[in-house]
Structures are given as structure tokens and as C-alpha cells.
Design an enzyme around this catalytic site. Sequence first.
Site, PDB file in Angstrom:
ATOM      1  N   TYR A  72       0.934  -1.269   0.147  1.00 27.10           N
ATOM      2  CA  TYR A  72      -0.048   0.059  -0.212  1.00 27.10           C
ATOM      3  C   TYR A  72       0.931   1.156  -0.073  1.00 27.10           C
ATOM      4  O   TYR A  72       0.587   2.187  -0.905  1.00 27.10           O
ATOM      5  CB  TYR A  72      -0.889   0.075   1.245  1.00 27.10           C
ATOM      6  CG  TYR A  72      -1.980   1.054   1.212  1.00 27.10           C
ATOM      7  CD1 TYR A  72      -3.220   0.861   0.813  1.00 27.10           C
ATOM      8  CD2 TYR A  72      -1.716   2.427   1.561  1.00 27.10           C
ATOM      9  CE1 TYR A  72      -4.222   1.633   0.693  1.00 27.10           C
ATOM     10  CE2 TYR A  72      -2.626   3.387   1.644  1.00 27.10           C
ATOM     11  CZ  TYR A  72      -3.825   3.074   0.970  1.00 27.10           C
ATOM     12  OH  TYR A  72      -4.994   4.026   1.017  1.00 27.10           O
ATOM     13  N   PHE A 124      -7.501  19.734 -24.906  1.00 20.94           N
ATOM     14  CA  PHE A 124      -8.421  18.470 -25.033  1.00 20.94           C
ATOM     15  C   PHE A 124      -9.664  18.388 -24.280  1.00 20.94           C
ATOM     16  O   PHE A 124      -9.784  19.166 -23.395  1.00 20.94           O
ATOM     17  CB  PHE A 124      -7.255  17.174 -24.599  1.00 20.94           C
ATOM     18  CG  PHE A 124      -8.110  15.922 -24.588  1.00 20.94           C
ATOM     19  CD1 PHE A 124      -8.384  15.560 -26.124  1.00 20.94           C
ATOM     20  CD2 PHE A 124      -8.605  15.060 -23.713  1.00 20.94           C
ATOM     21  CE1 PHE A 124      -9.264  14.281 -26.368  1.00 20.94           C
ATOM     22  CE2 PHE A 124      -9.334  13.879 -23.835  1.00 20.94           C
ATOM     23  CZ  PHE A 124      -9.593  13.552 -25.281  1.00 20.94           C
ATOM     24  N   ASP A 125     -10.683  17.558 -24.541  1.00 19.73           N
ATOM     25  CA  ASP A 125     -11.986  17.728 -24.163  1.00 19.73           C
ATOM     26  C   ASP A 125     -12.114  17.403 -22.560  1.00 19.73           C
ATOM     27  O   ASP A 125     -12.941  18.424 -21.905  1.00 19.73           O
ATOM     28  CB  ASP A 125     -12.779  16.867 -25.016  1.00 19.73           C
ATOM     29  CG  ASP A 125     -12.558  15.491 -24.970  1.00 19.73           C
ATOM     30  OD1 ASP A 125     -11.599  15.148 -24.694  1.00 19.73           O
ATOM     31  OD2 ASP A 125     -13.626  14.531 -25.299  1.00 19.73           O
ATOM     32  N   ASP A 215       0.518  19.214 -21.018  1.00 25.07           N
ATOM     33  CA  ASP A 215      -0.510  17.941 -21.170  1.00 25.07           C
ATOM     34  C   ASP A 215       0.380  17.036 -22.079  1.00 25.07           C
ATOM     35  O   ASP A 215       0.431  17.304 -23.105  1.00 25.07           O
ATOM     36  CB  ASP A 215      -1.765  18.607 -21.524  1.00 25.07           C
ATOM     37  CG  ASP A 215      -2.749  17.371 -21.953  1.00 25.07           C
ATOM     38  OD1 ASP A 215      -2.325  16.181 -21.628  1.00 25.07           O
ATOM     39  OD2 ASP A 215      -3.782  17.682 -22.249  1.00 25.07           O
ATOM     40  N   LYS A 258      -1.066   6.535 -23.530  1.00 25.03           N
ATOM     41  CA  LYS A 258      -0.602   6.762 -24.715  1.00 25.03           C
ATOM     42  C   LYS A 258       0.994   6.472 -24.912  1.00 25.03           C
ATOM     43  O   LYS A 258       1.328   5.392 -25.253  1.00 25.03           O
ATOM     44  CB  LYS A 258      -0.964   8.698 -25.157  1.00 25.03           C
ATOM     45  CG  LYS A 258      -2.285   8.719 -25.623  1.00 25.03           C
ATOM     46  CD  LYS A 258      -3.179   8.754 -24.424  1.00 25.03           C
ATOM     47  CE  LYS A 258      -4.614   9.531 -24.528  1.00 25.03           C
ATOM     48  NZ  LYS A 258      -5.360   9.608 -23.453  1.00 25.03           N
TER      49      LYS A 258
HETATM   50  N1  F0G Z   1      -4.862  15.036 -22.574  1.00 22.99           N
HETATM   51  C1  F0G Z   1      -4.807  14.531 -24.047  1.00 22.99           C
HETATM   52  C2  F0G Z   1      -4.250  15.426 -25.043  1.00 22.99           C
HETATM   53  C3  F0G Z   1      -5.513  13.532 -24.515  1.00 22.99           C
HETATM   54  O1  F0G Z   1      -5.571  13.046 -25.579  1.00 22.99           O
HETATM   55  C4  F0G Z   1      -6.221  12.653 -23.351  1.00 22.99           C
HETATM   56  C5  F0G Z   1      -7.021  11.413 -23.635  1.00 22.99           C
HETATM   57  C6  F0G Z   1      -6.277  13.130 -21.995  1.00 22.99           C
HETATM   58  C7  F0G Z   1      -5.538  14.409 -21.601  1.00 22.99           C
HETATM   59  C8  F0G Z   1      -7.088  12.548 -20.885  1.00 22.99           C
HETATM   60  O2  F0G Z   1      -6.213  11.375 -20.703  1.00 22.99           O
HETATM   61  O3  F0G Z   1      -7.974   9.349 -21.227  1.00 22.99           O
HETATM   62  O4  F0G Z   1      -6.074   9.051 -19.799  1.00 22.99           O
HETATM   63  O5  F0G Z   1      -8.002  10.470 -19.134  1.00 22.99           O
HETATM   64  N2  F0G Z   1      -7.247  11.228 -24.818  1.00 22.99           N
HETATM   65  C9  F0G Z   1      -7.983  10.062 -25.362  1.00 22.99           C
HETATM   66  C10 F0G Z   1      -8.041  10.361 -26.840  1.00 22.99           C
HETATM   67  C11 F0G Z   1      -9.191   9.742 -24.540  1.00 22.99           C
HETATM   68  O6  F0G Z   1      -8.925   9.608 -27.344  1.00 22.99           O
HETATM   69  O7  F0G Z   1      -7.556  10.959 -27.551  1.00 22.99           O
HETATM   70  P1  F0G Z   1      -7.259   9.861 -20.233  1.00 22.99           P
END
Ligand code: F0G
Length: 458
Positions: A72, A124-125, A215, A258
Site C-alpha cells: 500500500y 483536450f476535451d 499536457d 498513450k
Molecule cells: N490529454 C490529452 C491530450 C488526451 O488526448 C487525453 C485523452 C487526455 C488528456 C486524458 O487522458 O484518457 O487518460 O484520462 N485522450 C484520449 C483520446 C481519450 O482518445 O484522445 P485519459
Amino acid sequence: MELPFAEPYRIKMVESIRCSTREQREQWIKDAGYNLFNLRSDQVFIDLLTDSGTGAMSDKQWSEMMLGDESYAGASSYYKLKAAIQDLLGFEYFLPTHQGRAAENVLFSVLVKAGDVVPGNSHFDTTKGHIEFRKAKAIDCTIDEAFNTTIEHPFKGNLDLNKLEDVLKNHPREQVSMVIVTITCNSSGGQPVSMANMKGVKELAGKYGVPVIFDSARFAENAYFIKTREEGQQDKNIREIVAEMFSYADGMTMSSKKDAIVNIGGFIALRDPELFRKASVFNIMFEGFLTYGGLAGRDLNAIAQGLYEATDFNYLKSRVGQVALLGQKLTGFGVPVQLPYGGHAIFIDASQVLSHIPKEHFRAQTLCVELYIEAGIRGVEIGAIMADRDPVTRETRYPTLELMRLAIPRRTYTNDHMNYVAVAMGNVYERRLQITSGYAIVEEAPIMRHFTVKLSKI
Ligand code: F0G
């Protein structure tokens, strides 16, 4: 003859994928409310929904899984990853999280408050989601060239330093949470940020006393583009480039799914002990104790190994090369794709392919459905559905670009698969004028609607 380049690995284990008929796919996508996220994975032949968590781990990463320390607190796996982050990325402090958005959640809990602004390059979204959830505003400072898919600019992820300075100048210091630099910039098409731009951003932000956070989900692919495209960088190796890149950041969030080539995981890395201390409180609350952060010890080990593999030049050459191969084949069929080709994905300009369908009927989503019906390929909409509604007016924000993204998982599909995808898309492109209707939203969530939206055919 000059020898052609080939993948620097061979395949030890295979996984069957299921073929289907057009009739089956028409029924399945209808049952899924025309949302490809609602399909079962065995209803998909080639899955290009995302490159996130879908890569193939290496024999060494699987070996590391067996060596995971599941204590842990104080696990050796934590120290292994801490050492890899210090060695490759140069950060003293780190917090494991279960994935990238969790890292955003923890870090933004410290840095972002209501009324703040967060300038960056096409956030990113999930990043934007975590900013807007806190009643702050993401301001896009990406260079204008990024929004024209046909301009061949080597670093379309770059921030426009004039736009950035306007934001910094026109807001009091305490209202600017941070500058976020996304490398590579997913939302502008997997496009890289140049070393010179990172340096420029850091200098400018430093002048105003604002921290710079990267990021970093696809940082290694960004480094590959710097090496192969940026003046004066060719002679450095990838790890030297990576180290310099991160020297221009005060901290980073990482989706390890990624460029650490694992199926789950993320982290935050920081220089400032005070910020680390504050973020630690939220990490314990949201993710888990500081030395595991929502992951198993084995996951931490696999990430550490993956970071080394992802920063290998030959790996990156084959990875980015495979994406470009798909891009070249599509270009050959006349399909309008974003140029230059991205690092992790090919982005097809749906507004051009389906210009005869009103944008209110979601052109990129329509194209995704058509490609799925054509050949069982699952892409993803990066358009008005994903851009969602303005948090204040609740009107749909129509983005400058309506794209269909075909994201390529790492080390997972062969070049024959890429050929299959290109021919399928070529067929859809050829019959584009027979596609006469788009889709309307039947059901949507209050935020990040694209994951669960239900649509009907118009
Ligand atoms: N930042 C970027 C640039 C991303 O592309 C993603 C995720 C995240 C943050 C969030 O990371 O999914 O580990 O919580 N991108 C995926 C995509 C979901 O399909 O582009 P996560």
C-alpha cells in the site's frame, strides 16, 4: 538498394478480431443510437476509436507486471517510476493517478478556481471539461494555421505568442491559473509544438509569473517531430530532446495510456514542493495514497518500462511512419485529410467530404457511421458533438473543423490493416454524394456529451 525501414519488433501473441456483414453493422449501429462509443468491441473489425490504452505492451513490460510491488505504501514500483520520471523527464516530484483526466482533476483542484482563465493550445476535451466544471474558462491560443487543414506547417500545435500575451496582459495574475501546452496537440490534429515555441511560451509566462503545465500524453511523438522537422534539432537524440522540452515546463499531467504504452495509468510531475504538497492532499482524496494513486504496483512498473520504450527513435519512426502511411494512402484516393499527418491519428475533413449536409446535422459523426457500416472500422467524431454546448448560452459550439479521427493504437495493427482502412474510406469517399442525411440528437448528458449521446437519422 537502400534498405527499407521495418518495425523494430516482432509479434509473439495474436488476438482474433471479428468480421461482420454490412447488414449486421447497419443493425448494430442503429441499436447503438448511432454513437460508436455504444458499440460492443466485437462488433468492430478495426478499432481506431482511440490510441489510448489500446497499444500492445512489450515482453519487457509484461515481465515488469510480474515484478510489481503491491504494498500500500512505499512500494518499490513507485520508486521505479519515480526514478524513470526523474531520469527521462527531469521532474523531482510525482504523483501517480489512474489516468490522464485524474491527473487533471487533482492538479486543477489546486490551480483552477471559479472565474479563472486558462490559456493553451486547443485544450483536450477532458482538460476543458475539468476547467469548465470549476467555472473557469479555457482560452484557445493555437496559431491560426492550425485551423486550415491544407496548410503544410510543421508545428501546427504551436501557440500564437501574441494571442497568449493578450490573455496574460488583460487578466490579473491571480486570475490566470496556468498556461497549458498540449504535446502533441490532439484537438488540432495530433500536431506537434516546436521546441522554440515551448521556450517562447515559458519565457512569456515567466514574465507574468504564470506556471506552464504540459499536457504530455503524446510527448514522445512530439519529440520525434522536433527531431525530424525542427532546424538545429536533428543531431540530438530523442531523450535529449525530451529533457529539453520538459525544462520549459513547471509541471506536467500525463495520460500514460498513450506514450507510456500501457492500458491504464497516468501521473502528475512537478518541480515546486509547495504545489506538490497541495496536490498530494487531493491525490489521496481522489486517487489513493501517494505511492500508488489508483494504480496497482504492476501498472507503475509497466509505465516506467513503457516510458523508456516510447522514447526510442526506431520505435517512434515506425509508429509515426505507420500513421503517415495511412495518410498517404488516403491522400492517394483523394480523401481530404489534415496536413501534415498527425503523430497518432489521421484526421479526415468531414466538412469537405460531406459539404452537402448541413453542419447542424453533424457531418463528422455522419462520416464515422458511414465508415463503420462500410467496413467495420470505428473512428471518432472530433466535431460539434464533442465540442458540446457553450457553458453559459447552452448553444452548440460549432468548431472551425469538423473532423473524423482515425487513431492508430501503438504496435497493434499491421500495415495491411492500414491498407484495408484506406480502401474502405476511399469507397465511402467515392459514394459521398449518395450520403444524403445526417443525424439529430435525441439524448445528451449535461457535459462531455459525445460519450453517451443518442442520435437518430434525419
Ligand atoms: N490529454 C490529452 C491530450 C488526451 O488526448 C487525453 C485523452 C487526455 C488528456 C486524458 O487522458 O484518457 O487518460 O484520462 N485522450 C484520449 C483520446 C481519450 O482518445 O484522445 P485519459
